[in-house]
Enzyme design. Structure first.
Site, PDB file in Angstrom:
ATOM      1  N   PHE A 173     -28.132 -96.559 -19.491  1.00  0.00           N
ATOM      2  CA  PHE A 173     -28.323 -95.106 -19.578  1.00  0.00           C
ATOM      3  C   PHE A 173     -27.760 -94.493 -18.305  1.00  0.00           C
ATOM      4  O   PHE A 173     -27.985 -94.992 -17.197  1.00  0.00           O
ATOM      5  CB  PHE A 173     -29.801 -94.741 -19.775  1.00  0.00           C
ATOM      6  N   HIS A 192     -17.988 -89.690  -3.251  1.00  0.00           N
ATOM      7  CA  HIS A 192     -17.789 -88.712  -4.310  1.00  0.00           C
ATOM      8  C   HIS A 192     -18.914 -88.877  -5.324  1.00  0.00           C
ATOM      9  O   HIS A 192     -18.944 -89.848  -6.089  1.00  0.00           O
ATOM     10  CB  HIS A 192     -16.426 -88.920  -4.979  1.00  0.00           C
ATOM     11  N   LEU A 194     -20.786 -87.906  -8.630  1.00  0.00           N
ATOM     12  CA  LEU A 194     -20.505 -87.283  -9.914  1.00  0.00           C
ATOM     13  C   LEU A 194     -21.732 -86.561 -10.438  1.00  0.00           C
ATOM     14  O   LEU A 194     -22.870 -86.967 -10.182  1.00  0.00           O
ATOM     15  CB  LEU A 194     -20.053 -88.340 -10.928  1.00  0.00           C
ATOM     16  N   TRP A 202     -17.555 -91.162 -17.028  1.00  0.00           N
ATOM     17  CA  TRP A 202     -17.079 -92.301 -16.241  1.00  0.00           C
ATOM     18  C   TRP A 202     -17.531 -93.625 -16.849  1.00  0.00           C
ATOM     19  O   TRP A 202     -16.753 -94.586 -16.912  1.00  0.00           O
ATOM     20  CB  TRP A 202     -17.596 -92.169 -14.806  1.00  0.00           C
ATOM     21  N   ASP A 281     -36.540 -97.090 -17.478  1.00  0.00           N
ATOM     22  CA  ASP A 281     -35.766 -96.553 -18.582  1.00  0.00           C
ATOM     23  C   ASP A 281     -36.530 -95.370 -19.168  1.00  0.00           C
ATOM     24  O   ASP A 281     -37.732 -95.476 -19.440  1.00  0.00           O
ATOM     25  CB  ASP A 281     -35.546 -97.628 -19.639  1.00  0.00           C
TER      26      ASP A 281
END
Length: 584
Positions: A173, A192, A194, A202, A281
């Site tokens: 996930f 970097h 995201l 990605w 999760d």
């Protein structure tokens, strides 16, 4: 007289030589050419753990084993010198040899492997980078080494944990976060980070090569599933990579009913028995909360009160804290259905007929004389009552209790007496780990010796290694080098360069980096933006060209005529016509 040579050993199907068996060789083939990378792989042996899915009522849960794999990649910075933390005295550096470059961690990923008699699941638990990979000064347009390493490592585990007639699943996930494994790395300007949209895209691009040939094993069918709670189907398809095979490989939805063997044995299964419980999760926490609504002890739970189907479960997931508040969470599955080859006795993998609970759906080539799976039946929740221990039958008052009869031939226990003779102590001359003394292939897992980690530790030692990394500092390069040195010394690899891997992947030239050359291997669309020029637009120092070949006019004869200002005259307006038009 001719000499006969022994036959060559058989290789697996679609094998690519040493790259299919060695992790370092696989990583060297995808890392940038000429650069050294340190590969540090730590894992645990297959250990009995709790089952992922809850068993249906009156059914026995699956026997599950778990492996924990942690892969870290380090580099040795070149362009910046690492200053020592302590201040040296004047003249202390004179007459000393130049200091060798210290390694610095740049990327790490943790993968948990869950295996049962029916399935092998690779769950990507955490992945993070420090942001110091830019110190290598790679040319613009070079493929991301982080993406290549992550995909290659998953393909390595997928190929070497494959079993005949057993389904394999890659699951994760995607949730955007500033830092996962490297504390303080968010303060590094070179990192970097995201956002949630970019992270889901990605991961889809990273996992897509596993279905397009990166895995060396022959699979009967491969399919990718993407589900983003709260988004429609057309919005979710924007995350899927645009390649020639992606339209047939990806599906918007979830495969929970397809990957569960309970759905092949019963006509209907409660939704709570189809949702796996992974560590940290979101859907696992939601499943536990729904169980607590029925029973706080989580015993005797058969069905939920508010959720009656998987569709309702995912609709409710869109309003959870992880998936709401303006953020997205993507759930990704890759399902690899096994082919049906003839069992190879030399592979060491047990066939499906040796399982403790055989299922005819795994092997269609079984003879009809073999006992088949019982017919499918429906799990009746309303008539289900939890089992209770039988009560003890009271003894009859007329019965006389008699002592148990003595076993014939049993000798009486001898009473020790006399002088105590001490035993000579055994001196341990070498340390030996007994973790590897486990069977290679069983009905529940496959653990080949050639595909094990560099360092095998037990579960307690593995947790200590990961927890140590979470208490270090990677905010600056100096602190990152010191933290990396401490962590590498703890796992036993140290700072030596004997385990470094030299990249072999050829760095693309600027023309290919700009997208001018077609990329037929990955199925990308050809980009001709750099070769198309607009009509009448010329660049300084360039000659007119035609797409596909040179122009017929040589550059030397090309001349441009410029008119003087005295030769340009404006056209006079007709005043009489303007007056007539205004009068009308």
């Amino acid at each position: 007289m001719s000499s006969s040579t022994p036959p060559a050993p058989k290789r697996r199907a679609n094998s690519t030589g040493p790259d299919s068996s060695s992790l370092r060789d696989r990583l060297a083939s995808v890392l940038p050419h000429g650069h050294k990378f340190g590969v540090h792989h730590v894992s645990t042996p297959p250990t009995r753990t709790q089952p992922l899915c809850v068993a249906p009522p009156d059914q026995r849960p699956d026997k599950t084993y778990r492996e924990s794999h942690f892969l870290a990649i380090s580099i040795r910075p070149r362009d910046k010198t690492v200053t020592p933390l302590k201040r040296a005295s004047p003249g202390a550096d004179q007459g000393k040899a130049p200091e060798t470059r210290k390694p610095a961690l740049v990327f790490a990923v943790e993968v948990l492997v869950f295996t049962t008699a029916y399935q092998t699941t690779l769950f990507v638990s955490k992945a993070d980078s420090t942001g110091y990979l830019h110190l290598l000064n790679l040319p613009k347009g070079t493929p991301s080494p982080i993406r290549q390493v992550c995909a290659t490592f998953l393909a390595y585990l997928l190929d070497h944990r494959r079993r005949n007639h057993v389904q394999s699943v890659v699951n994760l996930f995607a949730r955007a976060q500033a830092q996962y494994l490297f504390p303080g790395s968010v303060r590094n300007k070179g990192k970097h980070v995201l956002d949630d949209w970019g992270l889901v895209r990605w991961w889809c691009k990273t996992l897509n090569p596993l279905m397009e040939g990166l895995s060396a094993e022959p699979w009967a069918n491969t399919k990718g599933y993407l589900l983003v709670p709260g988004l429609e189907e057309m919005e979710t398809r924007a995350f899927i990579p645009r390649t020639t095979a992606s339209l047939g490989n990806w599906v918007v939805g979830h495969p929970l009913e397809h990957i569960s063997h309970y759905t092949r044995d019963f006509d209907w299964v409660p939704p709570r028995c189809l949702i796996p419980g992974y560590p940290d999760d979101p859907k696992s926490r939601f499943r536990d909360e729904l169980d607590e609504e029925v029973s706080k002890q989580k015993q005797g739970v058969t069905a939920w009160k508010s959720v009656n189907s998987l569709d309702q479960f995912w609709e409710a997931m869109a309003f959870r804290q992880e998936c709401s508040s303006g953020r997205l969470t993507g759930f990704i599955w890759l399902v690899f259905d096994p082919s049906q080859p003839s069992p190879n006795p030399s592979s060491g993998v047990p066939p499906a007929a040796n399982l403790t609970t055989p299922n005819a759906s795994f092997d269609s080539s079984l003879p009809p004389a073999m006992p088949a799976t019982p017919p499918r039946r429906r799990v009746d929740i309303t008539s289900y009552t939890p089992r209770s221990t039988p009560r003890k039958t009271p003894a009859s008052p007329t019965a006389h209790s008699s002592p148990p009869p003595k076993v014939a031939g049993k000798k009486a226990k001898k009473k020790l007496s006399g002088r105590i003779v001490p035993r000579a102590p055994k001196i341990k001359t070498q340390a030996r780990s007994y973790l590897a003394d486990r069977p290679t292939a069983t009905a529940y897992y496959y653990w080949p010796p050639e595909a094990r980690a560099d360092k095998i530790v037990d579960e307690a030692e593995y947790k200590r290694i990961v927890e140590l990394l979470l208490h270090l500092d990677f905010s600056t390069l100096d602190k990152a080098v010191g933290s990396s040195r401490r962590w590498l010394n703890e796992i036993g690899t140290g700072e030596g360069a004997e385990g470094d891997v030299v990249g072999k992947a050829v760095i693309p030239d600027p023309l290919r980096a700009n997208g001018a050359a077609p990329n037929t291997a990955s199925g990308n669309v050809t980009n001709l933006t750099g070769l198309i020029r607009r009509k009448g637009v010329s660049q300084p120092g360039s000659t007119p060209e035609v797409l596909g070949g040179p122009t017929a006019v040589p550059p030397a004869t090309t001349q441009v005529n410029v008119l003087g200002t005295n030769l340009v005259r404006k056209k006079k307006k007709d005043v009489a016509k303007i007056d007539i038009a205004q009068g009308a």
